[in-house]
Design an enzyme around this catalytic site. Sequence first.
Site, PDB file in Angstrom:
ATOM      1  CB  SER A 101      33.423  52.279  30.849  1.00 28.30           C
ATOM      2  OG  SER A 101      32.581  51.158  30.728  1.00 28.30           O
ATOM      3  CE1 TYR A 200      29.742  52.700  34.824  1.00 29.95           C
ATOM      4  CE2 TYR A 200      29.693  50.416  34.113  1.00 29.95           C
ATOM      5  CZ  TYR A 200      30.119  51.719  33.936  1.00 29.95           C
ATOM      6  OH  TYR A 200      30.929  52.031  32.868  1.00 29.95           O
ATOM      7  CB  SER A 201      22.900  50.025  34.143  1.00 32.03           C
ATOM      8  OG  SER A 201      22.281  49.361  33.053  1.00 32.03           O
ATOM      9  CG  ASN A 202      27.935  48.855  30.429  1.00 36.27           C
ATOM     10  OD1 ASN A 202      28.805  49.698  30.284  1.00 36.27           O
ATOM     11  ND2 ASN A 202      28.110  47.784  31.175  1.00 36.27           N
ATOM     12  N   GLY A 344      38.063  52.358  32.145  1.00 31.63           N
ATOM     13  CA  GLY A 344      37.367  51.450  31.247  1.00 31.63           C
ATOM     14  C   GLY A 344      37.884  50.038  31.359  1.00 31.63           C
ATOM     15  CB  SER A 374      47.076  37.512  39.955  1.00 30.56           C
ATOM     16  OG  SER A 374      46.760  38.869  39.672  1.00 30.56           O
TER      17      SER A 374
END
Length: 393
Positions: A101, A200-202, A344, A374
Amino acid sequence: MTPRTTTSKLRTCLLVIAAAGLVGSATTVAAVAHPPEDTPGRGGKDRALQKSLDALVSEDKFPAAFAWVRKDGRTSSLVSGSARLGEQVPVPHDGYVRAGSNTKTFTAVVVLQLVAEGKVALDEPIETYLPGVVRGEGIDGRKITVRQLLQHTSGLPNYTEHIGLENFARIQHRFFHPHDLLTAALSHPAEFAPGAKWKYSNTNYLLAGLLIEKVTERPVQEQITERVIRKAGLRHTSWPQPGDRTVPEPHARGYALSSLENGKVVDATRMDPSWGGAAGQLISTPSDLAKFARLLLDGKLLAPGQLAEMRKTVDAPIMPGWRYGLGVLRAPLSCGGAYWGHGGDIDGYETRGGATDDGRSVGLAVTALPGTFSDAEKSAKAVMSATDTAFCN
């Protein structure tokens, strides 16, 4: 909390564009740290960051961690771990990574350059540039502005939640066309009314890429390359061409869960990144990402008016004090002040860093998403803590 719920939460909170897994298993390898001869050391300051990188490997089980730092006119390059899981292969200093990102900031810069040229207006509806394209349940392109796309206040559903990223092995080598990604997003209802809140939205940056192509009548990858990468002199940053599934040498291999269900770890270095597009397709290095952030803040890529618009932020409920502008995040530092960057997440790699107004710049990377080896939340916070150490010590 179910694995899917936890993954969804981390995808939002960490600005990821890939589905982060939960708990896997892997062999921990010994740390390797050999600064290159042409990189000045920083004494005790280096030791604090080296300790943080070593902990990312020994405690949080990332196969490799590496960082590039510039402060007070001097640079440092540090590494830890192994370039290959289960083996002791030296990690290349400042190796190539999938930048995820961080691509959004590059895309936002091009849009803002077009604003400066009078070809795009920030408060104009996206409908003006892509007529009839943005439609769906509760979705109307006539009510969503370009600014809201870049700021993540559009309310558009996130396409990466609807293309099967939770089963990475199935989509690892699949080619996605931008319009297929847009269809996947717009087949779902709006999250909220435009401007009502931040999420948040791609999909926002998928549309920003289509906007660039419509206005310039050229491919978005060409515009980002010519207007940003070449202008900034980023010699190790590139947009993979269609069909290119490789990461340039030198690089440490990246790893991902093949799916949330089976917990098996696979080598994710070779993959088709087309689903990232204008939201996350670039390849870079920690030093190039840090240099890009430095040049951006120094006004080398945008006119003063557009840089000021980029730095107008809204509250981003990710971590306390975090705020989001136009394609850039402002994150507070433990030593005071804040850094501007993005970060990103894409299967195989997580990157963090940026630049401060007083001249510091950092690029940091690990070779898996938090949660691959983990606890997801703990390891994500550990990466952010290491980033803070890079800036503050």
